[in-house]
Design an enzyme around this catalytic site. Structure first.
Site, PDB file in Angstrom:
ATOM      1  N   PRO A  10       0.739  -1.292  -0.012  1.00 45.92           N
ATOM      2  CA  PRO A  10      -0.022  -0.095  -0.001  1.00 45.92           C
ATOM      3  C   PRO A  10       0.708   1.372   0.044  1.00 45.92           C
ATOM      4  O   PRO A  10       1.726   1.197   0.764  1.00 45.92           O
ATOM      5  CB  PRO A  10      -0.870  -0.187   1.218  1.00 45.92           C
ATOM      6  N   ASN A  11       0.291   2.223  -0.601  1.00 43.60           N
ATOM      7  CA  ASN A  11       0.709   3.557  -0.973  1.00 43.60           C
ATOM      8  C   ASN A  11       2.060   3.684  -1.835  1.00 43.60           C
ATOM      9  O   ASN A  11       2.551   4.765  -1.629  1.00 43.60           O
ATOM     10  CB  ASN A  11       0.968   4.318   0.460  1.00 43.60           C
ATOM     11  N   ARG A  18       4.640  11.282  -2.419  1.00 43.56           N
ATOM     12  CA  ARG A  18       4.334  10.690  -1.300  1.00 43.56           C
ATOM     13  C   ARG A  18       5.935  11.331  -0.289  1.00 43.56           C
ATOM     14  O   ARG A  18       6.736  10.610  -0.520  1.00 43.56           O
ATOM     15  CB  ARG A  18       4.206   9.435  -0.714  1.00 43.56           C
ATOM     16  N   TYR A  23      10.762   9.283   1.153  1.00 49.59           N
ATOM     17  CA  TYR A  23      11.067   8.083   0.081  1.00 49.59           C
ATOM     18  C   TYR A  23      11.644   8.576  -1.338  1.00 49.59           C
ATOM     19  O   TYR A  23      11.604   7.850  -2.191  1.00 49.59           O
ATOM     20  CB  TYR A  23       9.451   7.930  -0.299  1.00 49.59           C
ATOM     21  N   ASN A  72       8.170  -5.501  -0.550  1.00 53.79           N
ATOM     22  CA  ASN A  72       7.841  -4.169   0.423  1.00 53.79           C
ATOM     23  C   ASN A  72       6.443  -4.223   0.546  1.00 53.79           C
ATOM     24  O   ASN A  72       5.747  -3.773  -0.039  1.00 53.79           O
ATOM     25  CB  ASN A  72       8.398  -3.095  -0.416  1.00 53.79           C
ATOM     26  N   ALA A  75       2.943  -0.853   5.152  1.00 56.09           N
ATOM     27  CA  ALA A  75       2.474  -0.819   6.456  1.00 56.09           C
ATOM     28  C   ALA A  75       1.921  -2.234   6.461  1.00 56.09           C
ATOM     29  O   ALA A  75       1.831  -2.652   7.773  1.00 56.09           O
ATOM     30  CB  ALA A  75       1.233   0.087   6.591  1.00 56.09           C
ATOM     31  N   HIS A  78       3.437  -4.575   9.203  1.00 56.81           N
ATOM     32  CA  HIS A  78       3.565  -4.419  10.729  1.00 56.81           C
ATOM     33  C   HIS A  78       2.017  -5.049  11.095  1.00 56.81           C
ATOM     34  O   HIS A  78       1.957  -5.012  12.275  1.00 56.81           O
ATOM     35  CB  HIS A  78       3.694  -2.987  10.928  1.00 56.81           C
ATOM     36  N   GLU A  96      12.706  -9.125   2.463  1.00 56.47           N
ATOM     37  CA  GLU A  96      11.888  -8.230   2.843  1.00 56.47           C
ATOM     38  C   GLU A  96      12.561  -6.854   2.522  1.00 56.47           C
ATOM     39  O   GLU A  96      13.826  -6.742   2.967  1.00 56.47           O
ATOM     40  CB  GLU A  96      11.321  -8.303   4.273  1.00 56.47           C
ATOM     41  N   HIS A  98      12.569  -2.118   2.779  1.00 56.49           N
ATOM     42  CA  HIS A  98      12.062  -0.869   3.212  1.00 56.49           C
ATOM     43  C   HIS A  98      12.783  -0.218   2.718  1.00 56.49           C
ATOM     44  O   HIS A  98      14.053  -0.177   2.969  1.00 56.49           O
ATOM     45  CB  HIS A  98      11.609  -1.119   4.594  1.00 56.49           C
ATOM     46  N   ARG A 105      11.674   4.938  13.010  1.00 54.52           N
ATOM     47  CA  ARG A 105      10.179   5.528  12.671  1.00 54.52           C
ATOM     48  C   ARG A 105       9.486   5.279  13.941  1.00 54.52           C
ATOM     49  O   ARG A 105      10.025   4.793  15.165  1.00 54.52           O
ATOM     50  CB  ARG A 105       9.617   5.362  11.490  1.00 54.52           C
TER      51      ARG A 105
END
Length: 138
Positions: A10-11, A18, A23, A72, A75, A78, A96, A98, A105
């Protein structure tokens, strides 16, 4: 020829727009074209969804036929036990990734339901995290 796929959650379709301080300003499409050109002897596919179940379906689809998956989950990393279970249930090795250092964060981002089932985890190197993951399969 190695067959890899990058799966974004997502996103991540908003990369380049964004939160550029976190990013960056490059869109994922621009970055993906650069990566494909840099690794012409590797088949690299790309998939993105904002929907948890669609990501799980994609993992099931490619999880027995590709040489590597770069995930990736955004969210969902988590929050999604379902994605974690899907990663555990497939045979294809998965890294994985990120873009940001999730440990720098919010505290909720320090937990991953994917990491325990991944070949490895790469985080905090911006879009280069994806390239490092590709290199881990070569």
């Amino acid at each position: 020829m190695k067959k890899l796929i990058i799966i974004n959650g997502p996103n991540l379709n908003l990369l380049g727009k964004r939160e550029p301080a976190i990013y960056g300003s490059l869109t994922f499409t621009e970055f993906f074209e650069e990566i494909k050109a840099k690794y012409p002897t590797v088949q690299i596919d790309y998939f993105q969804s904002n929907i948890e179940g669609v990501i799980i379906d994609k993992l099931h689809e490619v999880g027995f036929s590709f040489d590597g998956i770069i995930l990736n989950a955004g969210a969902y990393t988590h929050t999604s036990i379902g994605i974690g279970d899907a990663v555990k249930g497939i045979e294809t090795p998965l890294v994985e990734v990120h873009i940001s250092n999730t440990f720098g964060r919010e505290a909720f981002r320090h937990q991953s339901y994917i990491s325990a089932h991944a070949k490895g985890v790469i985080l905090g190197f911006g879009l280069q995290s994806y390239e490092l993951a590709i290199q881990s399969f070569l």
